[in-house]
Design an enzyme around this catalytic site. Structure first.
Site, PDB file in Angstrom:
ATOM      1  N   SER A 203     -19.774 -35.725 -48.145  1.00 15.26           N
ATOM      2  CA  SER A 203     -20.903 -34.818 -48.401  1.00 15.26           C
ATOM      3  C   SER A 203     -22.117 -35.599 -48.876  1.00 15.26           C
ATOM      4  O   SER A 203     -23.248 -35.349 -48.431  1.00 15.26           O
ATOM      5  CB  SER A 203     -20.504 -33.780 -49.453  1.00 15.26           C
TER       6      SER A 203
ATOM      7  N   HIS B 273     -25.826 -31.407 -53.633  1.00  9.57           N
ATOM      8  CA  HIS B 273     -24.431 -31.132 -53.311  1.00  9.57           C
ATOM      9  C   HIS B 273     -23.982 -29.804 -53.912  1.00  9.57           C
ATOM     10  O   HIS B 273     -23.255 -29.021 -53.282  1.00  9.57           O
ATOM     11  CB  HIS B 273     -23.545 -32.266 -53.840  1.00  9.57           C
TER      12      HIS B 273
END
Length: 446
Positions: free
Chosen positions: A241, A267
């Site tokens: 990510s 995130h």
């Protein structure tokens, strides 16, 4: 290259360079030397000699194609419509030799910039400097200084410091590969342009470059890939990510400290507007992380229990930290009922009495943040740091404006109405695991 010199009828170059090749020059060869700034004369003589049927070598220091004679030779060949065959023999450029002496500073994307404005206008050079600094290139500086050009390197340093951290490694080498060779390791902040001259090559690292045992290292990224057995599935997802975030950010070139905070904020929210909303004091993440590692910060105070829940327990245990939230403390509830104040305000008052030097974290209550600001101004609170991410519509922006006035306190602020407990918690986690930032290796305590 030595063979080409040995077979030449004529060798042409700047007179200073002949001392380095004389053992390969044939006894019958003619050596034609010229002074500085006589490059066109050298090229013209070379063509005249070659067009008469002789084998000619034009010598440059380093690599002839890098700030050397090769481009001029080809330009003149085209201008003369000459039939002379040109062959460029590659050499070791000064930045490569300097890099080998400094360690491994050019292991990733890099650029070369000459500060000589004899042929290139300074405004164009300055645009290139800014572009290199913004794009996070490892940057090699040629022609950094001369008797007549004394200020350009100072200007370059200023431009880089506006875009890079002061502890960015810098190395420079004078007279690389020669008896007078001098190798210096320093940082961008400490680098003194007065220490270099025209015989020096300067190498400025990127945001990943680091110093280790008098060695400058710019990692390619191999250590960014942890061994499979070393990470959980959740951590591996987090690593991927973060790499996705890095590839999609509008300004990934920001310094490592701020970038690490942004990675965590984006995130958590999947919102790239955090690039505009997240304010971080210079080096706030690194400063707070170092204070925690040294034991100077022992306690984190949060405004609500949801923030406490989002801080990684493994990281707290690893670093010996405690987290306290006073919002449900019976003393706070009683005081708020008696005074007609909010529990958030009373919780901060009690927290300041018991932990005046804590790292204070806000993810919900602007009234709590306003109370802390009041306590600071009264000299009752001396926070080691502040994370300000209260969310809402009433007094939210005002609370953040207040906290921004404390220039002596490291702080991270989610500006405007945005914020939340999850955002506040992830910013704490960014501080706790900052030592994983350089290798982009998040989620150790997940």
């Amino acid at each position: 290259m030595c063979e080409a010199i040995a077979q030449s009828d004529v060798v042409i170059g700047y007179k200073y360079y002949f001392q380095f090749i004389e053992k390969w020059v044939a006894p019958s060869a003619r050596c034609i030397d010229t002074g500085m700034k006589k490059e066109r004369d050298r090229a013209q003589i070379a063509f005249e000699e070659a067009e008469s049927g002789l084998r000619v070598t034009v010598i440059s220091s380093g690599d002839a194609g890098i700030y050397g004679m090769a481009p001029l030779i080809y330009e003149m060949k085209a201008a003369r419509s000459s039939d002379v065959e040109v062959c460029v023999l590659p050499g070791i450029s000064a930045f490569q030799k300097a890099a080998s002496l400094l360690g491994a500073p050019i292991g990733h994307d890099l650029c070369l910039i000459s500060l000589s404005d004899l042929m290139t206008p300074w405004d164009k050079i300055e645009r290139r400097i800014i572009a290199a600094a913004d794009a996070d290139f490892v940057t090699a500086i040629y022609n950094p200084k001369s008797e007549g050009r004394f200020w350009q390197l100072h200007r370059l340093k200023k431009l880089f410091l506006e875009r890079r951290e002061g502890n960015t490694p810098v190395g420079f080498v004078r007279e690389a590969g020669r008896p007078e060779e001098r190798i210096v390791h320093t940082t961008l902040e400490a680098f003194d342009p007065e220490d270099v001259d025209m015989f020096t090559v300067v190498l400025i690292g990127n945001s990943q470059t680091y110093q280790w045992e008098q060695t400058m290292i710019t990692p390619r990224g191999y250590y960014r890939e942890p061994p499979p057995e070393a990470v959980s599935k959740g951590q591996r997802i987090m690593i991927e990510s973060f790499r996705t975030i890095e590839s999609e950010m509008r300004h990934p070139e920001v310094d490592l400290d701020r970038r690490w905070a942004l990675f965590h904020a984006i995130h958590t929210t999947a919102d790239f507007s955090m690039e505009d909303l997240l304010y971080t004091d210079p080096h706030a993440i690194a400063t707070l992380h170092e204070a925690i590692k040294k034991g100077e910060i022992k306690t984190i105070v949060t405004d609500v229990s949801m923030v406490t829940a989002g801080i990684r327990k493994g990281a707290l245990e690893r670093l010996g930290l405690s987290v306290k939230c006073y919002i449900t403390d019976p003393r706070v509830i009683e005081s708020a009922q008696t005074k007609g104040t909010t529990r958030a305000e009373e919780a901060i008052r009690l927290a300041v009495k018991e932990n005046p030097n804590a790292l204070f974290v806000f993810g919900n209550a602007p009234t709590a943040l306003i109370e802390l600001c009041k306590q600071i101004r009264q000299g009752k609170a001396r926070p080691s740091g502040i994370i300000a991410a209260p969310v809402g519509f009433v007094h939210v922006c005002e609370s953040k404006h207040q906290v921004l006035t404390f220039s002596h306190i490291p702080k991270i602020v989610v500006e405007g109405r945005r914020g939340g407990s999850n955002l506040a918690a992830t910013l704490v986690n960014a501080i706790l695991c900052y030592d994983d930032a350089r290798d982009l290796y998040p989620g150790r305590d997940v």
